[in-house]
Design a protein around this motif. Structure first.
Motif, PDB file in Angstrom:
ATOM      1  N   ASP A 161       1.395  -1.579   0.225  1.00 33.67           N
ATOM      2  CA  ASP A 161       0.133  -0.197   0.159  1.00 33.67           C
ATOM      3  C   ASP A 161       1.167   1.150   0.047  1.00 33.67           C
ATOM      4  OD1 ASP A 161      -2.326  -1.852  -0.529  1.00 33.67           O
ATOM      5  OD2 ASP A 161      -2.682  -1.274   2.162  1.00 33.67           O
ATOM      6  N   CYS A 162       2.103   1.092   0.523  1.00 37.19           N
ATOM      7  CA  CYS A 162       3.008   2.851   0.567  1.00 37.19           C
ATOM      8  C   CYS A 162       3.439   3.102  -0.340  1.00 37.19           C
ATOM      9  CB  CYS A 162       4.625   1.940   1.738  1.00 37.19           C
ATOM     10  SG  CYS A 162       3.118   2.117   3.423  1.00 37.19           S
ATOM     11  N   VAL A 163       3.902   1.845  -1.624  1.00 32.66           N
ATOM     12  CA  VAL A 163       4.481   1.578  -2.496  1.00 32.66           C
ATOM     13  C   VAL A 163       3.267   2.207  -3.313  1.00 32.66           C
ATOM     14  CG1 VAL A 163       5.281   0.170  -4.079  1.00 32.66           C
ATOM     15  CG2 VAL A 163       6.467  -0.286  -2.335  1.00 32.66           C
ATOM     16  N   ALA A 164       2.679   1.761  -3.860  1.00 36.11           N
ATOM     17  CA  ALA A 164       1.250   1.866  -4.395  1.00 36.11           C
ATOM     18  C   ALA A 164       1.304   3.470  -4.680  1.00 36.11           C
ATOM     19  CB  ALA A 164       0.412   1.649  -4.202  1.00 36.11           C
ATOM     20  N   ARG A 165       0.940   3.986  -3.188  1.00 36.56           N
ATOM     21  CA  ARG A 165       1.008   5.519  -2.774  1.00 36.56           C
ATOM     22  C   ARG A 165       2.123   6.046  -2.630  1.00 36.56           C
ATOM     23  NH1 ARG A 165      -3.115   6.536   0.538  1.00 36.56           N
ATOM     24  NH2 ARG A 165      -4.516   5.084   0.896  1.00 36.56           N
ATOM     25  N   GLY A 166       3.376   5.539  -3.831  1.00 32.99           N
ATOM     26  CA  GLY A 166       4.395   6.558  -4.083  1.00 32.99           C
ATOM     27  C   GLY A 166       5.179   7.146  -2.888  1.00 32.99           C
ATOM     28  N   LEU A 167       5.320   6.683  -1.841  1.00 39.56           N
ATOM     29  CA  LEU A 167       6.046   6.181  -1.212  1.00 39.56           C
ATOM     30  C   LEU A 167       6.988   5.274  -1.249  1.00 39.56           C
ATOM     31  CD1 LEU A 167       3.050   6.674   1.478  1.00 39.56           C
ATOM     32  CD2 LEU A 167       4.644   8.327   0.972  1.00 39.56           C
ATOM     33  N   LYS A 168       8.427   5.783  -0.745  1.00 40.29           N
ATOM     34  CA  LYS A 168       9.771   5.422  -0.837  1.00 40.29           C
ATOM     35  C   LYS A 168       9.634   4.830   0.704  1.00 40.29           C
ATOM     36  CE  LYS A 168      14.706   6.126  -1.239  1.00 40.29           C
ATOM     37  NZ  LYS A 168      15.369   6.830  -0.812  1.00 40.29           N
ATOM     38  N   VAL A 169       9.920   3.612  -0.022  1.00 39.73           N
ATOM     39  CA  VAL A 169      10.115   2.419   1.390  1.00 39.73           C
ATOM     40  C   VAL A 169      11.848   1.579   1.238  1.00 39.73           C
ATOM     41  CG1 VAL A 169       9.527  -0.136   3.034  1.00 39.73           C
ATOM     42  CG2 VAL A 169       7.699   1.548   1.305  1.00 39.73           C
ATOM     43  N   ASP A 170      12.528   1.589   2.530  1.00 39.78           N
ATOM     44  CA  ASP A 170      13.513   0.839   2.336  1.00 39.78           C
ATOM     45  C   ASP A 170      13.453   0.788   3.964  1.00 39.78           C
ATOM     46  OD1 ASP A 170      14.971   2.339   0.272  1.00 39.78           O
ATOM     47  OD2 ASP A 170      14.985   4.602   1.551  1.00 39.78           O
ATOM     48  N   GLN A 171      13.612  -0.591   3.907  1.00 36.51           N
ATOM     49  CA  GLN A 171      14.135  -1.291   5.133  1.00 36.51           C
ATOM     50  C   GLN A 171      15.903  -1.668   5.281  1.00 36.51           C
ATOM     51  OE1 GLN A 171      13.209  -5.665   4.810  1.00 36.51           O
ATOM     52  NE2 GLN A 171      11.508  -4.918   3.580  1.00 36.51           N
ATOM     53  N   VAL A 172      16.179  -1.279   7.068  1.00 41.15           N
ATOM     54  CA  VAL A 172      17.325  -0.723   7.810  1.00 41.15           C
ATOM     55  C   VAL A 172      17.614  -1.181   8.247  1.00 41.15           C
ATOM     56  CG1 VAL A 172      17.947   0.068   9.513  1.00 41.15           C
ATOM     57  CG2 VAL A 172      16.226   2.154   7.716  1.00 41.15           C
ATOM     58  N   ASP A 173      19.122  -2.607   7.887  1.00 43.89           N
ATOM     59  CA  ASP A 173      19.479  -3.335   9.050  1.00 43.89           C
ATOM     60  C   ASP A 173      20.056  -3.087   9.940  1.00 43.89           C
ATOM     61  OD1 ASP A 173      21.079  -5.537   9.157  1.00 43.89           O
ATOM     62  OD2 ASP A 173      22.204  -6.123   7.437  1.00 43.89           O
ATOM     63  N   LEU A 174      19.276  -3.374  11.428  1.00 44.82           N
ATOM     64  CA  LEU A 174      19.626  -3.707  12.130  1.00 44.82           C
ATOM     65  C   LEU A 174      21.226  -4.899  12.729  1.00 44.82           C
ATOM     66  CD1 LEU A 174      16.194  -3.165  13.394  1.00 44.82           C
ATOM     67  CD2 LEU A 174      17.822  -1.217  12.841  1.00 44.82           C
ATOM     68  N   LEU A 175      21.634  -5.385  12.096  1.00 43.07           N
ATOM     69  CA  LEU A 175      22.677  -6.092  12.304  1.00 43.07           C
ATOM     70  C   LEU A 175      23.852  -5.022  12.470  1.00 43.07           C
ATOM     71  CD1 LEU A 175      22.037  -9.061  10.138  1.00 43.07           C
ATOM     72  CD2 LEU A 175      21.011  -8.809  12.052  1.00 43.07           C
ATOM     73  N   GLY A 176      24.139  -3.884  12.576  1.00 41.92           N
ATOM     74  CA  GLY A 176      25.576  -3.740  12.558  1.00 41.92           C
ATOM     75  C   GLY A 176      24.872  -2.963  13.505  1.00 41.92           C
ATOM     76  N   VAL A 177      24.012  -2.264  14.545  1.00 42.86           N
ATOM     77  CA  VAL A 177      23.454  -1.459  15.743  1.00 42.86           C
ATOM     78  C   VAL A 177      23.758  -2.378  17.164  1.00 42.86           C
ATOM     79  CG1 VAL A 177      21.480  -0.326  16.590  1.00 42.86           C
ATOM     80  CG2 VAL A 177      21.818  -0.825  14.162  1.00 42.86           C
ATOM     81  N   PRO A 178      24.190  -1.839  17.698  1.00 41.58           N
ATOM     82  CA  PRO A 178      25.556  -2.426  18.578  1.00 41.58           C
ATOM     83  C   PRO A 178      24.625  -2.705  19.582  1.00 41.58           C
ATOM     84  CG  PRO A 178      26.793  -0.477  18.373  1.00 41.58           C
ATOM     85  CD  PRO A 178      25.021  -0.204  17.260  1.00 41.58           C
ATOM     86  N   VAL A 179      24.135  -4.318  19.847  1.00 44.62           N
ATOM     87  CA  VAL A 179      22.868  -4.417  21.582  1.00 44.62           C
ATOM     88  C   VAL A 179      24.117  -4.290  22.741  1.00 44.62           C
ATOM     89  CG1 VAL A 179      21.746  -6.194  22.227  1.00 44.62           C
ATOM     90  CG2 VAL A 179      22.009  -5.467  20.019  1.00 44.62           C
ATOM     91  N   TYR A 180      23.490  -4.091  23.647  1.00 38.33           N
ATOM     92  CA  TYR A 180      24.254  -3.706  25.102  1.00 38.33           C
ATOM     93  C   TYR A 180      23.830  -4.554  26.248  1.00 38.33           C
ATOM     94  CZ  TYR A 180      27.427   0.093  22.537  1.00 38.33           C
ATOM     95  OH  TYR A 180      27.715   0.576  21.785  1.00 38.33           O
ATOM     96  N   PHE A 181      22.903  -5.274  26.080  1.00 39.26           N
ATOM     97  CA  PHE A 181      21.936  -6.128  26.715  1.00 39.26           C
ATOM     98  C   PHE A 181      21.894  -7.495  26.516  1.00 39.26           C
ATOM     99  CE2 PHE A 181      19.208  -4.316  24.317  1.00 39.26           C
ATOM    100  CZ  PHE A 181      17.979  -5.297  23.773  1.00 39.26           C
TER     101      PHE A 181
END
Length: 86
Positions: free
Chosen positions: A66-86
């Motif tokens: 639905d977002c793409v059909a409305r012309g919205l740009k959709v990017d997925q963010v890869d969270l594997l590079g985000v540090p996890v401290y717990f």
């Protein structure tokens, strides 16, 4: 909400009708409001369909479509590079 520059949402995609309404709201906020971007944290909800007798994921793909059909740009963010401290 209409004056927000960045939209943040988490765990808001549950079913197909809701996903369609959310895409419409996001579209309106990005095109008619002050928002420049939306960041959405989502869990791809898997449920067992009694109709197909299979595990299915429908709401999240519907939201993206639905977002793409409305012309919205959709990017997925890869969270594997985000540090996890717990």
């Amino acid at each position: 909400l209409w004056g927000a520059e960045i939209l943040l949402a988490a765990d808001v995609v549950y079913d197909v009708p809701g996903a369609e309404k959310l895409a419409a709201l996001v579209d309106a906020l990005l095109h008619q409001g002050s928002a420049q971007a939306m960041y959405l944290a989502v869990e791809k909800r898997v449920y067992f369909s009694a109709v197909t007798l299979r595990a299915e994921v429908t709401a999240y793909p519907q939201f993206i479509e639905d977002c793409v059909a409305r012309g919205l740009k959709v990017d997925q963010v890869d969270l594997l590079g985000v540090p996890v401290y717990f």
